[in-house]
Design an enzyme around this catalytic site. Structure first.
Site, PDB file in Angstrom:
ATOM      1  N   SER A   1       1.115  -1.129   0.283  1.00 30.01           N
ATOM      2  CA  SER A   1       0.052  -0.007  -0.015  1.00 30.01           C
ATOM      3  C   SER A   1       0.922   1.103  -0.057  1.00 30.01           C
ATOM      4  CB  SER A   1      -0.805  -0.204   1.530  1.00 30.01           C
ATOM      5  OG  SER A   1      -1.444   1.212   1.219  1.00 30.01           O
TER       6      SER A   1
ATOM      7  N   TYR B   1      -1.944  -0.492  10.933  1.00 36.07           N
ATOM      8  CA  TYR B   1      -2.290  -1.225   9.169  1.00 36.07           C
ATOM      9  C   TYR B   1      -1.012  -0.766   8.380  1.00 36.07           C
ATOM     10  CZ  TYR B   1      -3.825  -1.225   3.997  1.00 36.07           C
ATOM     11  OH  TYR B   1      -4.091  -1.506   3.288  1.00 36.07           O
TER      12      TYR B   1
HETATM   13  N1  LIG Z   1      -8.569  -0.664  -1.323  1.00 35.34           N
HETATM   14  C1  LIG Z   1      -7.418  -0.139  -0.969  1.00 35.34           C
HETATM   15  O1  LIG Z   1      -7.598   0.804  -1.131  1.00 35.34           O
HETATM   16  C2  LIG Z   1      -6.190  -0.488  -1.068  1.00 35.34           C
HETATM   17  C3  LIG Z   1      -5.088   0.306  -1.444  1.00 35.34           C
HETATM   18  C4  LIG Z   1      -4.009  -0.548  -0.785  1.00 35.34           C
HETATM   19  C5  LIG Z   1      -3.788  -1.481  -0.646  1.00 35.34           C
HETATM   20  N2  LIG Z   1      -4.713  -2.229  -0.301  1.00 35.34           N
HETATM   21  C6  LIG Z   1      -4.388  -3.947  -0.228  1.00 35.34           C
HETATM   22  O2  LIG Z   1      -4.942  -4.972  -0.984  1.00 35.34           O
HETATM   23  C7  LIG Z   1      -5.410  -5.496  -1.318  1.00 35.34           C
HETATM   24  C8  LIG Z   1      -6.857  -6.390  -0.277  1.00 35.34           C
HETATM   25  O3  LIG Z   1      -7.904  -6.112  -0.315  1.00 35.34           O
HETATM   26  P1  LIG Z   1      -9.275  -5.080  -1.336  1.00 35.34           P
HETATM   27  O4  LIG Z   1      -8.934  -2.899  -1.503  1.00 35.34           O
HETATM   28  O5  LIG Z   1      -9.525  -5.937  -2.035  1.00 35.34           O
HETATM   29  O6  LIG Z   1     -10.165  -5.172   0.271  1.00 35.34           O
HETATM   30  P2  LIG Z   1     -11.231  -6.131  -0.282  1.00 35.34           P
HETATM   31  O7  LIG Z   1     -12.270  -6.012  -1.241  1.00 35.34           O
HETATM   32  O8  LIG Z   1     -11.910  -6.491   1.526  1.00 35.34           O
HETATM   33  O9  LIG Z   1     -10.859  -7.655   0.021  1.00 35.34           O
HETATM   34  C9  LIG Z   1      -9.532  -8.556   1.151  1.00 35.34           C
HETATM   35  C10 LIG Z   1      -9.681  -9.873   0.564  1.00 35.34           C
HETATM   36  O10 LIG Z   1      -8.973 -10.509   1.863  1.00 35.34           O
HETATM   37  C11 LIG Z   1      -9.180 -11.472   2.114  1.00 35.34           C
HETATM   38  N3  LIG Z   1      -9.184 -12.120   3.081  1.00 35.34           N
HETATM   39  C12 LIG Z   1      -9.474 -11.095   4.757  1.00 35.34           C
HETATM   40  N4  LIG Z   1      -8.380 -11.466   6.321  1.00 35.34           N
HETATM   41  C13 LIG Z   1      -8.622 -13.033   5.033  1.00 35.34           C
HETATM   42  C14 LIG Z   1      -7.884 -14.147   5.844  1.00 35.34           C
HETATM   43  N5  LIG Z   1      -8.032 -13.942   7.393  1.00 35.34           N
HETATM   44  N6  LIG Z   1      -7.951 -15.195   5.308  1.00 35.34           N
HETATM   45  C15 LIG Z   1      -8.466 -15.470   4.162  1.00 35.34           C
HETATM   46  N7  LIG Z   1      -8.333 -14.392   3.437  1.00 35.34           N
HETATM   47  C16 LIG Z   1      -8.618 -13.329   3.735  1.00 35.34           C
HETATM   48  C17 LIG Z   1     -11.024 -11.512   1.898  1.00 35.34           C
HETATM   49  O11 LIG Z   1     -11.864 -12.189   2.051  1.00 35.34           O
HETATM   50  P3  LIG Z   1     -12.608 -13.481   3.068  1.00 35.34           P
HETATM   51  O12 LIG Z   1     -12.879 -12.269   3.596  1.00 35.34           O
HETATM   52  O13 LIG Z   1     -13.360 -14.335   2.184  1.00 35.34           O
HETATM   53  O14 LIG Z   1     -11.394 -14.435   3.454  1.00 35.34           O
HETATM   54  C18 LIG Z   1     -10.875 -10.078   0.907  1.00 35.34           C
HETATM   55  O15 LIG Z   1     -10.936 -11.354  -0.028  1.00 35.34           O
HETATM   56  C19 LIG Z   1      -5.401  -5.938   0.732  1.00 35.34           C
HETATM   57  O16 LIG Z   1      -3.716  -6.504   1.261  1.00 35.34           O
HETATM   58  C20 LIG Z   1      -5.189  -4.316   0.881  1.00 35.34           C
HETATM   59  O17 LIG Z   1      -4.627  -4.031   2.367  1.00 35.34           O
HETATM   60  C21 LIG Z   1      -6.027  -1.874  -0.712  1.00 35.34           C
END
Ligand SMILES: NC(=O)c1ccc[n+]([C@@H]2O[C@H](COP(=O)([O-])OP(=O)(O)OC[C@H]3O[C@@H](n4cnc5c(N)ncnc54)[C@H](OP(=O)(O)O)[C@@H]3O)[C@@H](O)[C@H]2O)c1
Length: 250
Positions: free
Chosen positions: A149, A163
């Site tokens: 991130s 975070y």
């Molecule tokens: N959205 C943003 O603005 C942003 C910015 C920078 C970085 N990121 C990073 O991008 C990545 C993906 O996030 P996203 O934005 O796509 O959000 P998201 O839609 O909430 O996706 C998060 C994913 O992580 C999985 N997950 C969470 N806890 C887990 C666990 N204990 N075991 C296995 N899977 C788990 C969830 O699946 P289940 O709930 O089905 O387990 C879901 O598929 C993350 O690492 C986040 O920190 C996001």
């Protein structure tokens, strides 16, 4: 499906039940990779598998909590039994709960460390022998890409305390294994997104930036960046991609 740039490869993607992981699964499968999707919500993973298969791709779903080292090792071991190697590992699963330290719930802090750091370590540790085994099969290289991130490069707000700490940790880990794995021809890269519209930023993440309005990134933007990294020719290793919405200054 016609020949793609990743035909013959196997990719494991964590957090593939929604958002960036789901979009990445589609992007890699469209290029011919057989994608193995990991997350806790099996119903959601099954829907993603169905969509990929109806598009002519190949996918498997496995329910796993990345914080459970033994469960991750078992799932990754099954991938090894079936395919013999992992060409591409995408460490994407993540959890965010921001807020002032003085009001913090310690369980949420631990949860962020468990998912964002320990989860990456569990998956990487289990997959590494299979990733190194992939080199020389479908391609002359293998790839590990971790979704960090912008919060892994700087502290965006005081409320992003833990975070941001977890994302800094995976950035450091990724750089260390990148250097170690150079002689093995395993490329290790990081993607560092700004605000992306996903479940995390539309209500799912406590204290998350609000991506319900404005013009944030979408999951496909990050999937594109990951696809770019893993489709470089064998001699080119992309270490890091920072990607912000055009309207995001810092
Ligand atoms: N959205 C943003 O603005 C942003 C910015 C920078 C970085 N990121 C990073 O991008 C990545 C993906 O996030 P996203 O934005 O796509 O959000 P998201 O839609 O909430 O996706 C998060 C994913 O992580 C999985 N997950 C969470 N806890 C887990 C666990 N204990 N075991 C296995 N899977 C788990 C969830 O699946 P289940 O709930 O089905 O387990 C879901 O598929 C993350 O690492 C986040 O920190 C996001």
């Amino acid at each position: 499906m016609t020949q793609g740039r990743l035909t013959g490869t196997v990719a494991v993607i964590t957090g593939a039940s929604s958002g960036i992981g789901e979009a990445t699964a589609h992007a890699l499968a469209r290029e011919g990779s057989t994608v193995v999707l990991l997350a806790r919500r099996l119903d959601r993973l099954s829907e993603v598998v169905e969509a990929i298969e109806s598009d002519g791709g190949q996918a498997r779903a496995r329910e796993v909590d990345v914080t459970d080292a033994a469960a991750v090792a078992e799932v990754v071991g099954d991938v090894g039994e079936e395919f013999g190697c992992i060409d591409i590992l995408v460490n994407n699963a993540g959890f965010l709960a921001n807020g002032p330290a003085l009001e913090a719930d310690l369980d949420e802090w631990h949860r962020m460390v468990d998912v964002n750091v320990t989860g990456v370590l569990n998956t990487t540790h289990a997959a590494l022998p299979l990733v190194t085994a992939a080199v020389g099969r479908a391609r002359g290289v293998a790839d590990i890409v971790t979704v960090s991130s912008l919060a892994g490069r700087r502290v965006p707000t005081p409320e992003s305390n833990v975070y941001s700490a977890t994302k800094h940790a995976v950035t450091a880990f990724s750089e260390a294994i990148r250097r170690e794995l150079v002689p093995r021809r395993v490329r290790v890269g990081l993607v560092e997104p700004g605000v992306v519209r996903s479940e995390m930023t539309t209500g799912g993440g406590k204290g998350a930036p609000d991506a319900t309005h404005g013009d944030p990134l979408v999951a496909e933007d990050i999937a594109d960046a990951i696809l770019y990294i893993v489709t470089r020719p064998d001699h080119a290793a992309v270490g890091e991609i920072v990607i912000r919405p055009s309207e995001q200054e810092r």
